[in-house]
Motif scaffolding. Structure first.
Motif, PDB file in Angstrom:
ATOM      1  N   ARG A 200       0.812  -1.219   0.000  1.00 16.68           N
ATOM      2  CA  ARG A 200       0.000   0.000   0.000  1.00 16.68           C
ATOM      3  C   ARG A 200       0.848   1.274   0.000  1.00 16.68           C
ATOM      4  NH1 ARG A 200      -4.864   0.234   4.192  1.00 16.68           N
ATOM      5  NH2 ARG A 200      -3.159   0.138   5.712  1.00 16.68           N
ATOM      6  N   PRO A 201       0.529   2.237  -0.857  1.00 15.69           N
ATOM      7  CA  PRO A 201       1.258   3.509  -0.866  1.00 15.69           C
ATOM      8  C   PRO A 201       0.841   4.378   0.317  1.00 15.69           C
ATOM      9  CG  PRO A 201      -0.538   3.580  -2.439  1.00 15.69           C
ATOM     10  CD  PRO A 201      -0.507   2.177  -1.900  1.00 15.69           C
ATOM     11  N   PRO A 202       1.583   5.438   0.603  1.00 23.06           N
ATOM     12  CA  PRO A 202       1.205   6.331   1.707  1.00 23.06           C
ATOM     13  C   PRO A 202      -0.163   6.969   1.465  1.00 23.06           C
ATOM     14  CG  PRO A 202       3.449   6.762   0.961  1.00 23.06           C
ATOM     15  CD  PRO A 202       2.839   5.843  -0.042  1.00 23.06           C
ATOM     16  N   PRO A 203      -0.839   7.416   2.519  1.00 21.74           N
ATOM     17  CA  PRO A 203      -2.140   8.085   2.357  1.00 21.74           C
ATOM     18  C   PRO A 203      -2.011   9.297   1.438  1.00 21.74           C
ATOM     19  CG  PRO A 203      -1.709   7.597   4.661  1.00 21.74           C
ATOM     20  CD  PRO A 203      -0.438   7.314   3.926  1.00 21.74           C
ATOM     21  N   SER A 204      -2.974   9.425   0.530  1.00 23.15           N
ATOM     22  CA  SER A 204      -2.939  10.541  -0.416  1.00 23.15           C
ATOM     23  C   SER A 204      -3.983  11.602  -0.107  1.00 23.15           C
ATOM     24  CB  SER A 204      -3.164  10.020  -1.841  1.00 23.15           C
ATOM     25  OG  SER A 204      -4.399   9.329  -1.941  1.00 23.15           O
ATOM     26  N   GLU A 205      -4.887  11.299   0.832  1.00 27.67           N
ATOM     27  CA  GLU A 205      -5.928  12.248   1.203  1.00 27.67           C
ATOM     28  C   GLU A 205      -6.063  12.288   2.716  1.00 27.67           C
ATOM     29  OE1 GLU A 205      -9.598  11.281  -0.661  1.00 27.67           O
ATOM     30  OE2 GLU A 205      -8.700  10.973  -2.660  1.00 27.67           O
TER      31      GLU A 205
ATOM     32  N   TYR B 297       1.876   1.314   5.659  1.00 29.79           N
ATOM     33  CA  TYR B 297       2.041   1.494   4.218  1.00 29.79           C
ATOM     34  C   TYR B 297       3.526   1.406   3.883  1.00 29.79           C
ATOM     35  CZ  TYR B 297       2.947   6.242   5.964  1.00 29.79           C
ATOM     36  OH  TYR B 297       3.426   7.320   6.666  1.00 29.79           O
TER      37      TYR B 297
ATOM     38  N   HIS C 107      -7.806   9.430   4.454  1.00 32.05           N
ATOM     39  CA  HIS C 107      -7.125   8.136   4.541  1.00 32.05           C
ATOM     40  C   HIS C 107      -6.257   8.127   5.802  1.00 32.05           C
ATOM     41  CE1 HIS C 107      -7.389   7.754  -0.144  1.00 32.05           C
ATOM     42  NE2 HIS C 107      -8.572   7.680   0.452  1.00 32.05           N
TER      43      HIS C 107
ATOM     44  N   SER D 129      -3.753  -2.562  -1.639  1.00 26.57           N
ATOM     45  CA  SER D 129      -3.277  -1.196  -1.835  1.00 26.57           C
ATOM     46  C   SER D 129      -4.344  -0.161  -1.496  1.00 26.57           C
ATOM     47  CB  SER D 129      -2.829  -0.997  -3.293  1.00 26.57           C
ATOM     48  OG  SER D 129      -1.740  -1.823  -3.602  1.00 26.57           O
TER      49      SER D 129
END
Length: 423
Positions: free
Chosen positions: A242-247, A255, A250, A313
């Motif tokens: 999973r990528p870092p939180p983008s919002e 991650y 989230h 993800s």
């Protein structure tokens, strides 16, 4: 119309989340009188019932089986058409035959015929011990039906079960030392159809297959890879997918951190893919080739990796594999039937599996210490009185889970291979 068929007496041993869901399905069928063996939660189940929070079946309060027993011995007072075994298979702690001993010995064997045993268990060769115990009774060929389960369920408390919208039993007849027969006899097909009807009539999903071991192998390959690596790292799938939180909405905390994201892609992911590839190679050696019935497709490893990546993800991904949770709880893990059997099959056939064997070897050390700590805790009162030695600290509890909860994307990916619904 003729009179309805009388209900069959059936027994289910192992009343955790999976056992509870399938108990409800079986009793809901209207075809059985269900006795369940509930040990640690017996009084709660008997007095308050079980509370289900299910996306498929809804909120159910105070559900009770037909009968609740504290032990297999207490339940061994009547004949059963079927005995369902929903416990973890941990032969290095207790063998299935020992757990079911009251049904496999006098006076039960003298009073009643042997039932059909249905094993709702993870792993490979989980049937062997029971088969040998039944064979020792000098009875006709033991009747064992084995399964591959696809279900998302966990225990929120001793009598509260959370269940998602997925439950599927893939079932087939166990044929001792035979993984090449891919046709059911009329008698085998009739037995499987009778069992599938119980599940389907109760709202469950069932699929009959002519050879169950290759389906169990495919599911076990996922456990070997993803559950094994999560158990060793002590981090769930999201830690390497999973990528870092983008919002701002989230709020997840696990991650792939950018600082070493490229190294994980270059080194960690190929290890995971390598384990999947080893499992495919061994599967093909066992005869589960792409052109065989329920064989492993050539793209199976790559497809499984990609769909797991996609599923893990998302911001909603929260799954934690059951083996990892067992370790955190200090509970024995299914190391022998999930990993050990794979390595033994590979060595018998001269198939090198260095990555898989490394996972097995390291998990053996963890299992060894779990068993040591359990032994020390069991002896703690006597030890304290005589030597004053302190007891080992209990591990921090973690939310229970089901491994298949994190593999829904895989289940929907290989729909024609693993999950075509028929019975």
């Amino acid at each position: 119309m003729g009179a309805p068929s009388p209900r069959k007496d059936v027994l289910l041993v192992g009343f955790g989340a999976v056992g509870a869901v399938y108990s409800m399905i079986l009793q809901k069928s209207g075809k059985v009188n269900l006795t369940v063996v509930a040990r640690s939660n017996h009084d709660l189940v008997k007095n308050e019932g079980v509370h289900f929070k299910s996306l498929k079946f809804g909120e159910i309060q105070g559900w009770r089986p037909y009968r609740v027993a504290k032990s297999v011995a207490a339940a061994a007072d009547r004949p059963y058409s079927h005995v369902f075994v929903a416990t973890k298979c941990v032969p290095d702690v207790i063998k299935t035959s020992k757990m079911l001993a009251p049904l496999l010995s006098s006076p039960y064997t003298e009073r009643f015929p042997q039932p059909t045993y249905v094993l709702l268990q993870n792993g490979l060769n989980v049937e062997k011990d029971l088969y040998e115990a039944l064979s020792a009774l000098s009875l006709p060929t033991p009747r064992i039906i084995s399964t591959a389960l696809y279900i998302m369920a966990n225990m929120l408390s001793p009598n509260v079960v959370q269940h998602n919208d997925m439950d599927k039993v893939v079932m087939g007849v166990y044929r001792h030392k035979d993984m090449t027969t891919t046709t059911n006899t009329p008698e085998e097909q009739a037995a499987l159809e009778e069992l599938a009807d119980m599940f389907v009539s109760g709202g469950g999903t069932a699929e009959i297959v002519p050879e169950i071991q290759r389906r169990k192998y495919a599911k076990n390959a996922l456990n070997v890879t993803f559950s094994g690596i999560c158990a060793l790292t002590r981090y769930p799938f999201t830690s390497f997918f999973r990528p870092p939180p983008s919002e701002p909405s989230h709020t997840y905390t696990i991650y792939v951190h950018p600082s070493t994201a490229q190294q994980i892609q270059d080194y960690s992911i190929p290890v995971i893919k390598g384990v999947l590839d080893e499992m495919v190679t061994l599967g093909h050696t066992l005869g589960f080739t792409p052109d065989s019935v329920d064989g492993l497709p050539a793209t199976w490893a790559a497809d499984a990796l990609e769909m797991t990546r996609k599923g893990q993800s998302t911001p909603q991904a929260a799954h934690r594999p059951s083996t990892m949770v067992d370790i955190e709880h200090g509970d024995p893990i299914e190391v022998e039937v999930i990993w050990g059997e794979v390595i033994r099959l590979a060595k018998e056939r001269g198939v090198p599996m260095p990555r898989t064997e490394t996972i097995y070897g390291l998990l053996l050390i963890i299992q060894n210490q779990i068993l040591r700590e359990r032994e020390q805790k069991a002896a703690a009162p006597k030890t304290e009185k005589t030597s004053g030695q302190p007891t080992a600290a209990a591990p921090t509890p973690a939310a229970p889970t089901s491994f298949m909860g994190g593999l829904v994307p895989i289940s929907r990916l290989i729909s024609s291979y693993l999950f075509s619904t028929k019975h």
